[in-house]
Motif scaffolding. Structure first.
Motif, PDB file in Angstrom:
ATOM      1  N   GLU A   1       9.314   3.670 -18.762  1.00  0.00           N
ATOM      2  CA  GLU A   1       8.957   2.860 -17.581  1.00  0.00           C
ATOM      3  C   GLU A   1       8.319   3.555 -16.583  1.00  0.00           C
ATOM      4  OE1 GLU A   1      12.436   0.696 -15.885  1.00  0.00           O
ATOM      5  OE2 GLU A   1      13.177   0.362 -17.923  1.00  0.00           O
ATOM      6  N   GLU A   2       8.336   4.736 -16.537  1.00  0.00           N
ATOM      7  CA  GLU A   2       7.536   5.547 -15.469  1.00  0.00           C
ATOM      8  C   GLU A   2       5.905   5.288 -15.901  1.00  0.00           C
ATOM      9  OE1 GLU A   2       7.803   9.942 -17.291  1.00  0.00           O
ATOM     10  OE2 GLU A   2       9.423   9.209 -16.297  1.00  0.00           O
ATOM     11  N   ASN A   3       5.502   5.061 -17.102  1.00  0.00           N
ATOM     12  CA  ASN A   3       4.131   4.900 -17.398  1.00  0.00           C
ATOM     13  C   ASN A   3       3.656   3.467 -16.988  1.00  0.00           C
ATOM     14  OD1 ASN A   3       4.091   7.415 -18.507  1.00  0.00           O
ATOM     15  ND2 ASN A   3       4.490   6.808 -20.481  1.00  0.00           N
ATOM     16  N   SER A   4       4.520   2.437 -16.740  1.00  0.00           N
ATOM     17  CA  SER A   4       4.024   1.245 -16.629  1.00  0.00           C
ATOM     18  C   SER A   4       3.494   0.976 -15.187  1.00  0.00           C
ATOM     19  CB  SER A   4       5.163   0.350 -16.581  1.00  0.00           C
ATOM     20  OG  SER A   4       6.373   0.606 -15.592  1.00  0.00           O
ATOM     21  N   VAL A   5       2.646   0.366 -15.125  1.00  0.00           N
ATOM     22  CA  VAL A   5       1.636  -0.026 -13.854  1.00  0.00           C
ATOM     23  C   VAL A   5       2.300  -1.362 -13.324  1.00  0.00           C
ATOM     24  CG1 VAL A   5      -0.720  -0.473 -12.799  1.00  0.00           C
ATOM     25  CG2 VAL A   5      -0.273   1.265 -14.553  1.00  0.00           C
ATOM     26  N   PRO A   6       2.534  -1.363 -11.932  1.00  0.00           N
ATOM     27  CA  PRO A   6       3.090  -2.453 -11.421  1.00  0.00           C
ATOM     28  C   PRO A   6       1.806  -3.771 -11.593  1.00  0.00           C
ATOM     29  CG  PRO A   6       2.522  -1.005  -9.774  1.00  0.00           C
ATOM     30  CD  PRO A   6       2.282  -0.573 -11.009  1.00  0.00           C
ATOM     31  N   GLU A   7       2.203  -4.914 -11.933  1.00  0.00           N
ATOM     32  CA  GLU A   7       1.279  -6.046 -12.203  1.00  0.00           C
ATOM     33  C   GLU A   7       0.362  -6.254 -10.674  1.00  0.00           C
ATOM     34  OE1 GLU A   7       3.024  -9.480 -13.666  1.00  0.00           O
ATOM     35  OE2 GLU A   7       4.367  -8.324 -14.959  1.00  0.00           O
ATOM     36  N   ASP A   8      -0.604  -6.985 -10.839  1.00  0.00           N
ATOM     37  CA  ASP A   8      -1.456  -7.306  -9.995  1.00  0.00           C
ATOM     38  C   ASP A   8      -0.709  -8.379  -8.714  1.00  0.00           C
ATOM     39  OD1 ASP A   8      -3.385  -5.570 -10.634  1.00  0.00           O
ATOM     40  OD2 ASP A   8      -4.615  -7.358 -11.631  1.00  0.00           O
ATOM     41  N   GLY A   9       0.147  -9.085  -9.378  1.00  0.00           N
ATOM     42  CA  GLY A   9       0.837  -9.967  -8.566  1.00  0.00           C
ATOM     43  C   GLY A   9       1.854  -9.339  -7.565  1.00  0.00           C
ATOM     44  N   ALA A  10       2.366  -8.367  -7.881  1.00  0.00           N
ATOM     45  CA  ALA A  10       3.449  -7.482  -7.247  1.00  0.00           C
ATOM     46  C   ALA A  10       2.681  -6.774  -5.993  1.00  0.00           C
ATOM     47  CB  ALA A  10       4.199  -6.551  -8.090  1.00  0.00           C
ATOM     48  N   ILE A  11       1.479  -6.273  -6.578  1.00  0.00           N
ATOM     49  CA  ILE A  11       0.680  -5.473  -5.379  1.00  0.00           C
ATOM     50  C   ILE A  11       0.092  -6.502  -4.364  1.00  0.00           C
ATOM     51  CG2 ILE A  11      -1.469  -4.202  -4.795  1.00  0.00           C
ATOM     52  CD1 ILE A  11      -0.968  -2.792  -7.752  1.00  0.00           C
ATOM     53  N   MET A  12      -0.309  -7.500  -4.893  1.00  0.00           N
ATOM     54  CA  MET A  12      -0.755  -8.609  -3.913  1.00  0.00           C
ATOM     55  C   MET A  12       0.246  -9.091  -2.973  1.00  0.00           C
ATOM     56  SD  MET A  12      -3.962  -8.410  -4.372  1.00  0.00           S
ATOM     57  CE  MET A  12      -4.537  -9.968  -3.427  1.00  0.00           C
ATOM     58  N   PHE A  13       1.542  -9.390  -3.539  1.00  0.00           N
ATOM     59  CA  PHE A  13       2.626  -9.731  -2.813  1.00  0.00           C
ATOM     60  C   PHE A  13       2.862  -8.721  -1.584  1.00  0.00           C
ATOM     61  CE2 PHE A  13       7.312 -10.277  -1.985  1.00  0.00           C
ATOM     62  CZ  PHE A  13       7.008 -11.751  -1.529  1.00  0.00           C
ATOM     63  N   LEU A  14       2.742  -7.437  -1.957  1.00  0.00           N
ATOM     64  CA  LEU A  14       3.193  -6.530  -1.034  1.00  0.00           C
ATOM     65  C   LEU A  14       2.052  -6.503  -0.018  1.00  0.00           C
ATOM     66  CD1 LEU A  14       4.935  -4.123  -0.293  1.00  0.00           C
ATOM     67  CD2 LEU A  14       3.388  -2.502  -1.754  1.00  0.00           C
ATOM     68  N   TYR A  15       0.740  -6.606  -0.262  1.00  0.00           N
ATOM     69  CA  TYR A  15      -0.236  -6.605   0.685  1.00  0.00           C
ATOM     70  C   TYR A  15      -0.056  -7.902   1.669  1.00  0.00           C
ATOM     71  CZ  TYR A  15      -2.855  -3.166  -1.835  1.00  0.00           C
ATOM     72  OH  TYR A  15      -3.616  -2.201  -2.111  1.00  0.00           O
ATOM     73  N   LEU A  16       0.513  -9.087   0.924  1.00  0.00           N
ATOM     74  CA  LEU A  16       0.667 -10.203   1.819  1.00  0.00           C
ATOM     75  C   LEU A  16       1.790  -9.953   2.909  1.00  0.00           C
ATOM     76  CD1 LEU A  16       0.106 -13.207   2.094  1.00  0.00           C
ATOM     77  CD2 LEU A  16       1.720 -13.852   0.527  1.00  0.00           C
ATOM     78  N   ILE A  17       2.808  -9.494   2.377  1.00  0.00           N
ATOM     79  CA  ILE A  17       4.001  -9.098   3.172  1.00  0.00           C
ATOM     80  C   ILE A  17       3.682  -8.215   4.383  1.00  0.00           C
ATOM     81  CG2 ILE A  17       6.488  -8.003   3.454  1.00  0.00           C
ATOM     82  CD1 ILE A  17       6.324 -10.804   2.173  1.00  0.00           C
ATOM     83  N   VAL A  18       2.899  -7.249   4.101  1.00  0.00           N
ATOM     84  CA  VAL A  18       2.341  -6.200   5.142  1.00  0.00           C
ATOM     85  C   VAL A  18       1.321  -6.943   6.150  1.00  0.00           C
ATOM     86  CG1 VAL A  18       0.799  -4.073   5.546  1.00  0.00           C
ATOM     87  CG2 VAL A  18       2.405  -4.135   3.596  1.00  0.00           C
ATOM     88  N   LEU A  19       0.507  -7.651   5.648  1.00  0.00           N
ATOM     89  CA  LEU A  19      -0.219  -8.399   6.457  1.00  0.00           C
ATOM     90  C   LEU A  19       0.431  -9.411   7.513  1.00  0.00           C
ATOM     91  CD1 LEU A  19      -3.370  -8.872   4.127  1.00  0.00           C
ATOM     92  CD2 LEU A  19      -3.246  -7.516   6.320  1.00  0.00           C
TER      93      LEU A  19
END
Length: 136
Positions: free
Chosen positions: A79-97
């Motif tokens: 699981e350490e080789n897995s990359v988070p999906e783009d949706g998760a990253i975009m959601f994180l950016y949205l929360i921060v903004l």
């Protein structure tokens, strides 16, 4: 062939060590492993088909070499080789903004409230002073 060479060059640049594949495994078994790895790389359809074609040609010619990079043998298995999906990253950016916008609005709202409260306090003080002067 350029894509395969690029993968090999990338492994060499990143210090990818080569590990011997057990002697009992044939080129067909190695090919199957490599094709599974190619599916996990999330390449474009065109690049994936090109890489599969090159690997199949090398397997048919017996040129897979009996070895595979060690870093490719376990790709996607942990699981350490897995990359988070783009949706998760975009959601994180949205929360921060949204948090930043909320904090800025809260700051200016507080400043506006304090300014209004100070103005009211000064008016009340002026009224008291005026009333005291009238009483004298």
């Amino acid at each position: 062939m350029d894509l395969l060479q690029g993968v090999q060059d990338g492994l060499q640049e990143n210090g990818g060590d080569r590990a011997e594949v057990p002697a009992g495994e044939s080129d067909a078994a190695n090919l199957e492993k490599l094709l599974k790895i190619v599916k996990k790389l999330n390449l474009s359809v065109e690049n994936e088909e090109q890489l599969k074609g090159v690997l199949k040609k090398k397997a048919d010619m017996g040129m897979l070499g009996g070895f595979m990079p060690e870093s490719l043998q376990n790709i996607g298995s942990a699981e350490e080789n897995s990359v988070p999906e783009d949706g998760a990253i975009m959601f994180l950016y949205l929360i921060v903004l949204v948090s930043l916008v909320f904090l800025v609005l809260a700051f200016f709202g507080y400043k506006l409230y304090r300014s209004h409260a100070d103005r009211e306090r000064k008016r009340e003080e002026k009224r008291r002073v005026k009333q005291q002067k009238k009483k004298k």
